[in-house]
Motif scaffolding. Sequence first.
Motif, mmCIF file in Angstrom:
data_model
loop_
_atom_site.group_PDB
_atom_site.id
_atom_site.type_symbol
_atom_site.label_atom_id
_atom_site.label_comp_id
_atom_site.label_asym_id
_atom_site.label_seq_id
_atom_site.Cartn_x
_atom_site.Cartn_y
_atom_site.Cartn_z
ATOM 1 N N CYS A 131 0.839 -1.198 0.000
ATOM 2 C CA CYS A 131 0.000 0.000 0.000
ATOM 3 C C CYS A 131 0.875 1.249 0.000
ATOM 4 O O CYS A 131 1.390 1.656 1.043
ATOM 5 C CB CYS A 131 -0.923 -0.004 1.222
ATOM 6 N N SER A 133 -0.235 4.313 -1.694
ATOM 7 C CA SER A 133 -1.159 5.433 -1.566
ATOM 8 C C SER A 133 -2.532 4.947 -1.990
ATOM 9 O O SER A 133 -2.694 3.791 -2.388
ATOM 10 C CB SER A 133 -0.714 6.603 -2.452
ATOM 11 N N SER A 134 -3.532 5.821 -1.923
ATOM 12 C CA SER A 134 -4.883 5.420 -2.292
ATOM 13 C C SER A 134 -4.996 5.076 -3.772
ATOM 14 O O SER A 134 -5.927 4.399 -4.188
ATOM 15 C CB SER A 134 -5.875 6.528 -1.950
#
Length: 311
Positions: A131, A133-134
């Motif tokens: 993960c 970033s979005s």
Amino acid sequence: MAGVRLITSRSLQHLWILALQQRPLTSLTMMHLLKFLFCLTVACGAVSLTEAAVDCSGGDGFKCESCSTLALCSGGSVASTFPCQSGELCEEGSSGTGSCMLVSASRTQCQCSSYPSYVVDSYDPQNYLLCFSSTLQIPLSCAPGEEFDTVTSTCAAVPTTSTVTTTEVTTTTEPTVTCTEDGIFPLLPSCSGYYGCYTVGGSVVSTGIVSCSESTPVFNPDTLACEASISGPATPTCASDDIVTADTVECNAFYVCNSGATVGEKICCGEGQVFNPATVNCEADTGSVTCPTVNPCYTGEIEKKCLPPTC
């Protein structure tokens, strides 16, 4: 190709551990990190998730093989697998039945919630997400025989477990079936197999036909399982305080009860009437009373001839 993906995954994982430990990255290290990211997201394409072993011991039906894959269990093993659509993740409800659901309604274990971090696939620990970033979440897989260890943030050997022997189920895609609603349905008129239907992206999709085995050749839609044979309709029964009870085959018939047992022969309602268990009375057939349905895969003889009484 598998070797290249493993090297890429482990190298990126090592660099990512440095970031998670908040250790400074040199310009050379950052350059390697960006190079790997480019390979994974642009040049090499998306890293595919490997298939996982699904526990089908709980019976036939849908289970989650991974966060992104739905599996159909039949006869103790996986008959078919189906990828969830973009924007969906696999979710198993309280009953254990899996389905593809929109990301906003799915398990948080399958999604990135903080950055930087790792997220392990809650159904298949061989798979995990990096993960960043979005908008940058990369799916990766450990090597065969390994799973992701959240304590060390690395892939480690899977603990040794006992081997479970399963029976292979033969599947076929002919003849073609049409799905109009979710569920598992018998292959009519032979009942020699069944097929599942589930909704993906607003459309109802068929799993294809799963054939029953020689030892259990007929599918029973009442139990959703292949069986050696199917018994006939149940005999009408009375509760201890019942006065009458409905017939289990004919909608216009009922029995008199006494001390929890039926007494005498069944009694027929008048012409155009049905027996309503809610009112304990024969009344005009307006469609409000649900009549008994006979198992479509039962091949025995069923007698329906309850005629209105004559004077």
